[in-house]
Design a protein around this motif. Structure first.
Motif, PDB file in Angstrom:
ATOM      1  N   SER A   1      36.816  57.667 -21.056  1.00  0.00           N
ATOM      2  CA  SER A   1      37.297  57.305 -22.647  1.00  0.00           C
ATOM      3  C   SER A   1      37.862  55.618 -23.428  1.00  0.00           C
ATOM      4  O   SER A   1      36.617  55.122 -23.613  1.00  0.00           O
ATOM      5  CB  SER A   1      38.283  58.277 -23.196  1.00  0.00           C
ATOM      6  N   ILE A   2      37.734  55.140 -22.269  1.00  0.00           N
ATOM      7  CA  ILE A   2      38.563  53.141 -22.538  1.00  0.00           C
ATOM      8  C   ILE A   2      37.429  53.197 -22.189  1.00  0.00           C
ATOM      9  O   ILE A   2      36.924  52.099 -22.677  1.00  0.00           O
ATOM     10  CB  ILE A   2      39.994  53.386 -21.948  1.00  0.00           C
ATOM     11  N   PRO A   3      36.642  52.600 -21.030  1.00  0.00           N
ATOM     12  CA  PRO A   3      35.777  51.650 -20.516  1.00  0.00           C
ATOM     13  C   PRO A   3      34.128  52.452 -21.144  1.00  0.00           C
ATOM     14  O   PRO A   3      33.972  51.447 -21.851  1.00  0.00           O
ATOM     15  CB  PRO A   3      35.739  52.167 -18.761  1.00  0.00           C
ATOM     16  N   THR A   4      34.332  53.425 -21.601  1.00  0.00           N
ATOM     17  CA  THR A   4      32.751  53.672 -22.335  1.00  0.00           C
ATOM     18  C   THR A   4      33.509  53.503 -23.313  1.00  0.00           C
ATOM     19  O   THR A   4      31.928  52.958 -24.391  1.00  0.00           O
ATOM     20  CB  THR A   4      32.986  55.522 -22.155  1.00  0.00           C
ATOM     21  N   THR A   5      34.168  53.299 -24.512  1.00  0.00           N
ATOM     22  CA  THR A   5      34.540  53.365 -25.730  1.00  0.00           C
ATOM     23  C   THR A   5      34.085  51.099 -25.507  1.00  0.00           C
ATOM     24  O   THR A   5      33.591  50.319 -26.361  1.00  0.00           O
ATOM     25  CB  THR A   5      36.023  52.970 -26.504  1.00  0.00           C
ATOM     26  N   GLY A   6      35.079  50.703 -24.566  1.00  0.00           N
ATOM     27  CA  GLY A   6      34.536  49.536 -24.138  1.00  0.00           C
ATOM     28  C   GLY A   6      32.990  49.042 -24.436  1.00  0.00           C
ATOM     29  O   GLY A   6      32.370  47.947 -24.843  1.00  0.00           O
ATOM     30  N   VAL A   7      32.591  49.984 -23.560  1.00  0.00           N
ATOM     31  CA  VAL A   7      30.936  49.787 -24.192  1.00  0.00           C
ATOM     32  C   VAL A   7      30.547  49.059 -25.091  1.00  0.00           C
ATOM     33  O   VAL A   7      29.459  48.882 -25.953  1.00  0.00           O
ATOM     34  CB  VAL A   7      30.226  50.463 -22.761  1.00  0.00           C
ATOM     35  N   ARG A   8      30.439  50.460 -25.548  1.00  0.00           N
ATOM     36  CA  ARG A   8      30.008  50.667 -27.136  1.00  0.00           C
ATOM     37  C   ARG A   8      30.999  49.366 -27.791  1.00  0.00           C
ATOM     38  O   ARG A   8      30.154  49.575 -29.129  1.00  0.00           O
ATOM     39  CB  ARG A   8      30.236  52.503 -27.547  1.00  0.00           C
ATOM     40  N   ILE A   9      31.793  49.053 -27.919  1.00  0.00           N
ATOM     41  CA  ILE A   9      32.755  48.113 -28.942  1.00  0.00           C
ATOM     42  C   ILE A   9      32.088  47.078 -28.599  1.00  0.00           C
ATOM     43  O   ILE A   9      31.584  45.864 -29.501  1.00  0.00           O
ATOM     44  CB  ILE A   9      33.854  48.117 -29.259  1.00  0.00           C
ATOM     45  N   PHE A  10      31.308  46.335 -27.210  1.00  0.00           N
ATOM     46  CA  PHE A  10      31.254  45.586 -26.851  1.00  0.00           C
ATOM     47  C   PHE A  10      29.799  45.423 -27.209  1.00  0.00           C
ATOM     48  O   PHE A  10      28.883  44.160 -27.320  1.00  0.00           O
ATOM     49  CB  PHE A  10      31.199  45.564 -25.465  1.00  0.00           C
TER      50      PHE A  10
END
Length: 446
Positions: A224-233
């Motif tokens: 979740s954390i890296p995938t959310t990071g990708v979406r936020i980026f």
């Protein structure tokens, strides 16, 4: 018909119908809100999307990956811990949103109830995420497809009924439009939770294993954390892009008004047309995450290799004809928006950008399924940095201007695709020509 193909077709059909309903929704909003009101409504949509991304932490993806990888005997235990974890997250996010949203000046342009509608959206989105994640992981794509259709149909029905019966001032009309969006999410919540509760009866019959809450949280957050990071980026770079393009065009000698008009043709016309077929790629993404996760958990590399070939072929089958139509029918397509528009040239030049994105989206699902979310994030960072640099340098040249910006965008899309592709091939034992580097025993292919 195998499960992968059936799930993909269901989602593609539902997504196509959803795109058609979205067109009708935008027509109603344009008629009822007017240019100013529609602009205000569209300006708050990115904030609503960002709120959902932050509060759900991409749980549908992490839950679907977990469900696909684990034996059915662990599903009930995992879901029970996930529900408790999500409840705690929801309480925390509701409290934070209640404190932070009233302090954001952007919402001063909207009805005072708007902030509290967004707070209400948080529990709706988070608990929907659990059910959607389970159905994705268990590959019940019919339920996901119907939920996608239901959301658009419910929003359209709410708008038609309310605006046919009542007339509102602009501020209230925008509030109604936001209510229709959140109301449709609530209708989806009722559906997916009902299906989820019914499914839990079946889950209990297979649930004999137990897994600790700590392990569940760790495995969910690891995705979740890296995938959310990708979406936020992506959200942040999407927000920066208009200002970067404007700055480059001003540097090239255009006035501010002309620069913004050119960007409007690029984003409002060329992007709208070019990204229309992407609903197929997004449908592939939803099906691929659990499919790839399950195959990789079983170390079934033959299946992973076969699946990648099929995905690349399927993308070619619709991607190349799509960009052919964009290139050779650019004038009639763009004339649906504006006559004699520079968007004709933009659409033609952007054909590589759209085509490579059709490949990138399912490859992102592959990277998530293979546990390479961090690689996906780094690829996005590097390709964006190079793309933005080229966009500014080439776009600032008087002889190139918007053409230079598009060259930079195309380069970023090609680079991102190549990095994703080579990483996937290396991980599953394929050469760039899609030939096996190491032959694996043939197992249960799709």
């Amino acid at each position: 018909m195998n499960k992968f193909l059936k799930g993909t077709l269901l989602l593609v059909v539902a997504a196509f119908i959803g795109e058609c309903l979205e067109f009708l929704i935008n027509m109603i909003l344009a008629r009822e809100l007017g240019e100013e009101g529609l602009g205000l409504f569209m300006s708050i949509l990115p904030s609503i999307i960002l709120l959902v991304v932050l509060t759900t932490l991409e749980l549908p993806i992490s839950i679907s990956k977990f469900i696909a990888e684990k034996d059915k005997s662990y599903h009930q235990s995992m879901l029970r811990h996930t529900i408790v974890f999500t409840l705690l997250l929801t309480i925390g996010f509701v409290i934070l949103a209640s404190l932070i949203l009233p302090m954001i000046p952007m919402f001063d342009k909207f009805h005072p109830f708007t902030r509290w509608l967004l707070v209400l959206l948080i529990p709706i989105a988070t608990f929907s995420a659990i059910a959607k994640g389970y159905f994705m992981g268990a590959q019940h794509m019919g339920k996901i497809a119907f939920a996608s259709f239901l959301r658009k149909a419910a929003q359209l029905a709410i708008l038609v009924v309310i605006f046919q019966i009542f007339e509102f001032e602009l501020e209230t009309a925008i509030l109604i439009a936001i209510c229709s969006l959140i109301g449709s999410e609530f209708v989806v919540l009722l559906y997916v939770v009902t299906m989820f509760v019914l499914q839990m009866k079946t889950i209990k019959t297979h649930s004999k294993g137990s897994i600790s809450g700590k392990k569940v949280r760790e495995q969910l957050l690891a995705v979740s954390i890296p995938t959310t990071g990708v979406r936020i980026f992506h959200a942040v770079t999407f927000a920066i892009k208009p200002f970067l393009i404007k700055a480059a065009l001003l540097q090239a000698g255009l006035t501010e008004a002309v620069a913004m008009a050119q960007y409007g043709k690029l984003a409002g016309v060329a992007f709208t047309i070019g990204f229309f077929p992407a609903f197929i790629a997004h449908s592939l993404l939803i099906v691929l995450i659990p499919t790839v996760s399950e195959a990789y958990a079983k170390k079934d590399f033959f299946r992973l290799q076969s699946l990648l070939r099929k995905v690349m072929l399927f993308t070619c089958v619709y991607g190349f004809p799509a960009v052919f139509v964009f290139y050779y029918f650019a004038e009639p397509l763009t004339s649906l928006f504006f006559e004699n528009s520079p968007a004709i040239a933009y659409l033609k030049l952007l054909c590589p950008y759209f085509l490579f994105h059709f490949f990138v989206i399912p490859m992102q699902a592959y990277l998530i399924g293979l546990g390479l979310v961090k690689d996906a994030f780094l690829h996005s960072v590097w390709s964006t940095l190079i793309s933005f640099t080229l966009m500014f340098v080439l776009g600032s040249m008087e002889q190139l201007q918007m053409e230079g910006i598009i060259i930079g965008m195309n380069m970023g899309a090609v680079l991102l695709t190549m990095m994703h592709y080579l990483t996937i091939c290396k991980k599953i034992g394929l050469s760039p020509k899609l030939l096996p580097v190491i032959k694996h025993e043939k197992r249960n292919v799709l």
